[in-house]
Design an enzyme around this catalytic site. Sequence first.
Site, PDB file in Angstrom:
ATOM      1  N   ASN A  59      -7.767  -2.544  14.365  1.00  0.00           N
ATOM      2  CA  ASN A  59      -9.142  -2.849  13.962  1.00  0.00           C
ATOM      3  C   ASN A  59      -9.205  -4.052  13.010  1.00  0.00           C
ATOM      4  OD1 ASN A  59      -8.128  -1.842  11.597  1.00  0.00           O
ATOM      5  ND2 ASN A  59      -9.513  -0.092  11.445  1.00  0.00           N
ATOM      6  N   GLU A  66      -9.681  -1.600   5.305  1.00  0.00           N
ATOM      7  CA  GLU A  66     -10.375  -1.298   6.553  1.00  0.00           C
ATOM      8  C   GLU A  66     -11.601  -2.205   6.722  1.00  0.00           C
ATOM      9  OE1 GLU A  66      -8.909   0.434   8.630  1.00  0.00           O
ATOM     10  OE2 GLU A  66      -8.430   2.487   8.044  1.00  0.00           O
ATOM     11  N   ASP A 112       0.814  -1.218   0.000  1.00  0.00           N
ATOM     12  CA  ASP A 112       0.000   0.000   0.000  1.00  0.00           C
ATOM     13  C   ASP A 112       0.848   1.270   0.000  1.00  0.00           C
ATOM     14  OD1 ASP A 112       0.975  -0.324   2.575  1.00  0.00           O
ATOM     15  OD2 ASP A 112      -0.960  -0.723   3.482  1.00  0.00           O
ATOM     16  N   HIS A 136      -7.322  -4.473  10.250  1.00  0.00           N
ATOM     17  CA  HIS A 136      -7.029  -4.241   8.829  1.00  0.00           C
ATOM     18  C   HIS A 136      -5.734  -4.917   8.409  1.00  0.00           C
ATOM     19  CE1 HIS A 136      -4.967  -0.159   9.880  1.00  0.00           C
ATOM     20  NE2 HIS A 136      -4.022  -0.894   9.338  1.00  0.00           N
TER      21      HIS A 136
END
Length: 243
Positions: free
Chosen positions: A136, A143, A67, A138
Site C-alpha cells: 500500500n 500507513e 520500527d 507504506h
Amino acid sequence: MNIIITKDNQELSEKACGIIEKQVNDKPDSVLGLATGGSPLGTYKQLINGCQERSVNYENVSTLNLDEYIGLDKNDPQSYHFFMKKHLFDHINIRPENTYIPNGKAVNLGDECERYEQLIDDIGPPDLQLLGIGQNGHIGFNEPGTSFQSETHIIELEESTRRANARFFDSLDKVPKQAITMGIQSILKSEKIVIIASGERKADAIRSLLEDEPDENMPASALRAHKHVTLIVDEAAYQKAGH
Ligand code: GLP
C-alpha cells in the site's frame, strides 16, 4: 531519483549490498538506517558474506531501525529486535550497544517516541537509510494518510499490512495491531536513501511511486522531495511502470 533495474532479487540484493558496503568503507563510523521484512533479507545475507569474507568492518558503525511492533518483547521471535539479531547483527562485527531499535514494550510509549526521535538527531541522522515498501506504499510502518511532517509515532496497522505480515506469525490474530515507527519526516532526515522492491506484488506501489503526484495517501511518494534517493527494483516489481 536514481533507478536501478535488476533481473531478480539476487541481483537487487547484490546492488544494495554494494552501496551499503561502499558507505561503510568510505566512512567507517557511518550511521545506517535499517529496515525489516522480507525485502532486505537478501541484502543482509550479502552484507554478512562481505563482513566474513571480504573483511568489511562494522566495528564503528551504528544502526537505527525504522520500527517495532508494540507489545512484543525483544526476545519474541516475531519482534524486529529478534529479526535484526537473527538476520544481521549476530553475524557481523557490529557492537550490540551501537544498534538502536524502538522499544515496543516501553511503559510510556509517548516518551519512547520522543526518546527515539532525539536519538535520531543525536546519533544520526543516518548517512544511508535502507527502506522496503509495503504493497500500500507504506515506508517504515507509516500507513497511507500519515503526515509527511510526522516524526516517530504510534501507528494503527492497516488490516492489509497485518495480513501481508501474517506470514511471519503463527496466525493473523497474533499480528500486533499497533507499531512504533520513525515518521516520514524522520526518514527524510537521512543523507541518502536506498529503497528496494522485489516481485510482482510491489508493482502497483512502484508505479505509483514513480508516476503519481506526491500524496499522503501514498507514503513512499514523500521520497520524491528528497535529494538523494536510489530505487533498486527488479523487473517483476517494475513491470507496471510506464516506460
Ligand atoms: C513491513 C515493514 C516495512 C517493510 C514493508 C514491506 O511491514 N514495517 O519496513 O518495508 O512492510 O515488507 P516486505 O519487505 O516483507 O514486503
